[in-house]
Design an enzyme around this catalytic site. Structure first.
Site, PDB file in Angstrom:
ATOM      1  N   LEU A  12       0.862  -1.180   0.000  1.00 45.34           N
ATOM      2  CA  LEU A  12       0.000   0.000   0.000  1.00 45.34           C
ATOM      3  C   LEU A  12       0.897   1.228   0.000  1.00 45.34           C
ATOM      4  CD1 LEU A  12      -2.755  -0.844   2.682  1.00 45.34           C
ATOM      5  CD2 LEU A  12      -3.020  -0.871   0.198  1.00 45.34           C
ATOM      6  N   ASP A  13       0.408   2.326  -0.572  1.00 48.14           N
ATOM      7  CA  ASP A  13       1.153   3.579  -0.512  1.00 48.14           C
ATOM      8  C   ASP A  13       1.413   3.960   0.941  1.00 48.14           C
ATOM      9  OD1 ASP A  13       1.000   3.767  -3.255  1.00 48.14           O
ATOM     10  OD2 ASP A  13      -0.643   5.229  -3.256  1.00 48.14           O
ATOM     11  N   ARG A  14       2.476   4.709   1.151  1.00 52.30           N
ATOM     12  CA  ARG A  14       2.825   5.164   2.503  1.00 52.30           C
ATOM     13  C   ARG A  14       1.650   5.851   3.199  1.00 52.30           C
ATOM     14  NH1 ARG A  14       6.625  10.352   3.197  1.00 52.30           N
ATOM     15  NH2 ARG A  14       4.651  11.271   2.524  1.00 52.30           N
ATOM     16  N   THR A  54      -1.561   5.630   2.612  1.00 53.06           N
ATOM     17  CA  THR A  54      -2.805   4.857   2.664  1.00 53.06           C
ATOM     18  C   THR A  54      -2.787   3.936   3.874  1.00 53.06           C
ATOM     19  OG1 THR A  54      -2.938   4.875   0.251  1.00 53.06           O
ATOM     20  CG2 THR A  54      -4.289   3.252   1.402  1.00 53.06           C
ATOM     21  N   ARG A 113      -5.903   7.337  -6.587  1.00 56.63           N
ATOM     22  CA  ARG A 113      -5.646   8.754  -6.375  1.00 56.63           C
ATOM     23  C   ARG A 113      -5.734   9.533  -7.689  1.00 56.63           C
ATOM     24  NH1 ARG A 113      -0.453   8.099  -2.376  1.00 56.63           N
ATOM     25  NH2 ARG A 113      -0.500  10.388  -2.394  1.00 56.63           N
TER      26      ARG A 113
END
Length: 218
Positions: free
Chosen positions: A64-66, A68, A165
Protein backbone atom coordinates in the site's frame (compact mmCIF):
# COMPACT_ATOMS: atom_id res chain seq x y z
CA UNK A 1 -1.75 21.05 6.32
CA UNK A 2 -0.33 17.79 4.94
CA UNK A 3 3.21 16.88 5.97
CA UNK A 4 5.77 17.80 3.34
CA UNK A 5 6.31 14.98 0.88
CA UNK A 6 10.02 14.74 1.65
CA UNK A 7 9.53 14.34 5.41
CA UNK A 8 9.18 10.88 6.92
CA UNK A 9 7.94 10.67 10.48
CA UNK A 10 6.06 7.34 10.67
CA UNK A 11 3.60 6.74 13.50
CA UNK A 12 4.69 4.67 16.46
CA UNK A 13 2.76 2.02 18.33
CA UNK A 14 1.72 -1.59 17.90
CA UNK A 15 0.51 -2.90 14.54
CA UNK A 16 -3.05 -4.29 14.90
CA UNK A 17 -3.38 -7.92 13.81
CA UNK A 18 -6.60 -8.58 11.90
CA UNK A 19 -6.27 -12.32 11.25
CA UNK A 20 -3.58 -15.01 11.23
CA UNK A 21 -2.93 -18.71 10.87
CA UNK A 22 0.14 -20.86 10.11
CA UNK A 23 0.38 -19.45 6.57
CA UNK A 24 -0.78 -15.81 6.55
CA UNK A 25 -0.62 -12.73 8.75
CA UNK A 26 -3.15 -9.96 8.05
CA UNK A 27 -2.64 -6.55 9.68
CA UNK A 28 -4.01 -3.00 9.69
CA UNK A 29 -1.33 -0.67 8.28
CA UNK A 30 -1.35 2.84 9.77
CA UNK A 31 -1.20 5.79 7.39
CA UNK A 32 2.20 7.43 7.11
CA UNK A 33 4.17 4.17 7.39
CA UNK A 34 5.99 2.71 4.38
CA UNK A 35 5.00 -0.82 3.41
CA UNK A 36 8.65 -1.70 2.72
CA UNK A 37 11.93 0.12 3.43
CA UNK A 38 12.87 2.97 1.15
CA UNK A 39 16.34 3.95 0.00
CA UNK A 40 18.56 5.14 2.83
CA UNK A 41 18.68 4.40 6.55
CA UNK A 42 16.23 7.23 7.27
CA UNK A 43 13.58 5.27 5.34
CA UNK A 44 14.33 1.86 6.84
CA UNK A 45 11.36 1.90 9.24
CA UNK A 46 8.45 0.17 7.52
CA UNK A 47 5.58 -2.18 8.16
CA UNK A 48 7.61 -5.10 6.80
CA UNK A 49 10.65 -4.42 8.97
CA UNK A 50 8.50 -3.95 12.09
CA UNK A 51 6.71 -7.24 11.51
CA UNK A 52 9.99 -9.05 10.79
CA UNK A 53 11.39 -7.78 14.07
CA UNK A 54 8.54 -9.66 15.78
CA UNK A 55 8.50 -12.67 13.45
CA UNK A 56 11.50 -13.23 11.19
CA UNK A 57 9.53 -15.43 8.79
CA UNK A 58 7.16 -12.65 7.63
CA UNK A 59 7.20 -12.24 3.82
CA UNK A 60 5.73 -9.49 1.62
CA UNK A 61 2.74 -10.23 -0.65
CA UNK A 62 1.64 -6.76 -1.83
CA UNK A 63 1.97 -3.08 -0.94
CA UNK A 64 0.00 0.00 0.00
CA UNK A 65 1.15 3.58 -0.51
CA UNK A 66 2.82 5.16 2.50
CA UNK A 67 -0.10 7.52 3.10
CA UNK A 68 -2.81 4.86 2.66
CA UNK A 69 -4.01 2.93 5.71
CA UNK A 70 -5.73 -0.40 5.94
CA UNK A 71 -5.63 -4.10 5.43
CA UNK A 72 -2.47 -5.86 4.22
CA UNK A 73 -1.66 -9.56 3.81
CA UNK A 74 1.75 -11.06 4.59
CA UNK A 75 2.87 -14.67 4.15
CA UNK A 76 4.55 -16.81 6.79
CA UNK A 77 5.97 -19.41 4.39
CA UNK A 78 7.57 -19.25 0.94
CA UNK A 79 4.81 -21.41 -0.52
CA UNK A 80 2.07 -19.19 0.86
CA UNK A 81 3.90 -16.15 -0.51
CA UNK A 82 4.20 -17.72 -3.96
CA UNK A 83 0.54 -18.72 -4.11
CA UNK A 84 -0.70 -15.43 -2.65
CA UNK A 85 1.36 -13.53 -5.20
CA UNK A 86 -0.26 -15.55 -7.94
CA UNK A 87 -3.72 -14.64 -6.63
CA UNK A 88 -2.86 -10.95 -6.85
CA UNK A 89 -1.31 -11.31 -10.30
CA UNK A 90 -4.37 -13.09 -11.70
CA UNK A 91 -6.77 -10.58 -10.11
CA UNK A 92 -8.40 -13.16 -7.85
CA UNK A 93 -8.18 -10.87 -4.82
CA UNK A 94 -11.18 -8.56 -4.56
CA UNK A 95 -10.20 -5.20 -3.04
CA UNK A 96 -12.45 -2.55 -1.50
CA UNK A 97 -11.28 0.90 -0.44
CA UNK A 98 -13.03 3.80 1.26
CA UNK A 99 -12.10 7.38 0.42
CA UNK A 100 -13.34 10.87 1.13
CA UNK A 101 -13.11 13.11 -1.91
CA UNK A 102 -13.46 16.80 -2.62
CA UNK A 103 -16.81 17.99 -3.94
CA UNK A 104 -20.29 16.55 -4.06
CA UNK A 105 -20.41 13.61 -6.47
CA UNK A 106 -23.64 13.70 -8.47
CA UNK A 107 -23.88 10.17 -9.89
CA UNK A 108 -24.52 7.13 -7.66
CA UNK A 109 -21.85 4.97 -9.29
CA UNK A 110 -19.48 4.79 -12.22
CA UNK A 111 -16.28 3.41 -13.69
CA UNK A 112 -13.01 5.17 -14.49
CA UNK A 113 -11.08 3.56 -17.35
CA UNK A 114 -7.91 5.61 -17.91
CA UNK A 115 -4.45 4.14 -18.64
CA UNK A 116 -1.67 5.26 -16.31
CA UNK A 117 2.10 5.61 -16.51
CA UNK A 118 4.75 7.12 -14.24
CA UNK A 119 5.36 10.84 -14.74
CA UNK A 120 9.16 10.47 -14.89
CA UNK A 121 10.16 14.11 -14.33
CA UNK A 122 7.86 14.18 -11.28
CA UNK A 123 8.02 10.59 -10.03
CA UNK A 124 6.54 8.94 -8.03
CA UNK A 125 3.58 10.82 -9.49
CA UNK A 126 1.56 9.00 -12.15
CA UNK A 127 -0.49 10.46 -14.99
CA UNK A 128 -2.90 9.45 -17.74
CA UNK A 129 -1.31 8.48 -21.05
CA UNK A 130 -3.71 7.09 -23.63
CA UNK A 131 -0.87 5.80 -25.83
CA UNK A 132 1.80 4.44 -23.48
CA UNK A 133 -0.18 3.99 -20.27
CA UNK A 134 -1.04 0.61 -18.76
CA UNK A 135 -4.75 -0.35 -18.53
CA UNK A 136 -6.23 0.94 -15.27
CA UNK A 137 -9.86 0.51 -14.25
CA UNK A 138 -11.68 1.57 -11.06
CA UNK A 139 -15.34 1.02 -10.17
CA UNK A 140 -16.80 3.44 -7.66
CA UNK A 141 -19.98 3.96 -5.64
CA UNK A 142 -21.06 7.17 -3.95
CA UNK A 143 -21.67 7.14 -0.22
CA UNK A 144 -22.62 9.99 2.10
CA UNK A 145 -22.29 13.60 0.94
CA UNK A 146 -21.39 16.07 3.68
CA UNK A 147 -19.86 19.53 3.96
CA UNK A 148 -18.88 19.69 0.31
CA UNK A 149 -17.15 16.30 0.34
CA UNK A 150 -18.25 12.78 -0.59
CA UNK A 151 -17.50 9.36 0.87
CA UNK A 152 -16.72 6.85 -1.86
CA UNK A 153 -16.35 3.08 -2.09
CA UNK A 154 -13.62 2.27 -4.62
CA UNK A 155 -13.11 -1.16 -6.18
CA UNK A 156 -10.02 -1.32 -8.41
CA UNK A 157 -9.98 -3.96 -11.13
CA UNK A 158 -6.27 -3.32 -11.71
CA UNK A 159 -3.47 -2.47 -9.29
CA UNK A 160 -1.47 0.41 -10.75
CA UNK A 161 0.60 2.70 -8.57
CA UNK A 162 -1.50 5.66 -7.33
CA UNK A 163 -4.42 4.36 -9.41
CA UNK A 164 -7.24 5.40 -7.10
CA UNK A 165 -5.65 8.75 -6.38
CA UNK A 166 -5.17 9.68 -10.05
CA UNK A 167 -8.57 8.33 -11.13
CA UNK A 168 -10.41 10.38 -8.51
CA UNK A 169 -8.46 13.49 -9.51
CA UNK A 170 -9.29 12.89 -13.19
CA UNK A 171 -13.05 12.85 -12.53
CA UNK A 172 -12.74 16.14 -10.65
CA UNK A 173 -12.90 14.76 -7.10
CA UNK A 174 -9.37 14.40 -5.66
CA UNK A 175 -8.98 12.43 -2.45
CA UNK A 176 -8.80 14.73 0.56
CA UNK A 177 -5.33 15.29 1.98
CA UNK A 178 -3.52 13.88 -1.03
CA UNK A 179 -0.03 15.47 -1.06
CA UNK A 180 0.46 14.68 -4.76
CA UNK A 181 -2.88 15.26 -6.46
CA UNK A 182 -5.06 17.49 -4.24
CA UNK A 183 -4.70 21.26 -4.47
CA UNK A 184 -6.01 24.15 -2.39
CA UNK A 185 -8.52 23.31 0.35
CA UNK A 186 -8.78 19.70 -0.88
CA UNK A 187 -5.24 19.17 0.37
CA UNK A 188 -5.79 20.88 3.71
CA UNK A 189 -6.28 17.71 5.78
CA UNK A 190 -3.99 15.95 8.24
CA UNK A 191 -3.87 12.69 6.26
CA UNK A 192 -4.72 11.11 2.93
CA UNK A 193 -8.34 10.04 3.28
CA UNK A 194 -7.87 6.64 1.62
CA UNK A 195 -8.23 3.34 3.44
CA UNK A 196 -8.02 -0.28 2.27
CA UNK A 197 -11.15 -1.54 3.98
CA UNK A 198 -11.66 -5.08 2.69
CA UNK A 199 -10.15 -8.06 0.89
CA UNK A 200 -11.83 -11.22 -0.36
CA UNK A 201 -9.88 -14.21 -1.67
CA UNK A 202 -9.50 -17.96 -1.43
CA UNK A 203 -6.85 -18.90 1.13
CA UNK A 204 -3.74 -19.86 -0.87
CA UNK A 205 -3.26 -23.12 1.05
CA UNK A 206 -6.62 -24.21 2.47
CA UNK A 207 -8.70 -22.61 -0.36
CA UNK A 208 -11.26 -21.45 2.20
CA UNK A 209 -12.81 -18.12 1.12
CA UNK A 210 -11.70 -15.30 3.43
CA UNK A 211 -13.58 -12.04 3.79
CA UNK A 212 -11.44 -9.67 5.83
CA UNK A 213 -12.38 -6.13 6.81
CA UNK A 214 -10.95 -3.18 8.71
CA UNK A 215 -13.38 -0.22 8.95
CA UNK A 216 -12.06 3.17 7.88
CA UNK A 217 -10.91 5.40 10.77
CA UNK A 218 -12.38 8.53 9.14
Amino acid sequence: MPVAIGNYAPPKGAIPIVWEDDHLLVVDKPHGLLSVPGRGEHLRDSLLTRLQEMRAEVLLCHRLDRDTSGIMVFALTKEAQRRMGRLFETKRVKKRYVARVWGEVAEPRGTVDLPLIVDWPNRPRQHVDNEAGKPSVTDWERGAVEDGTTRMVLKPRTGRSHQLRVHMKEIGHPILGDPFYAEGPAGDFDRLMLHAEGLKFAHPITEKVLRLEVPAPF
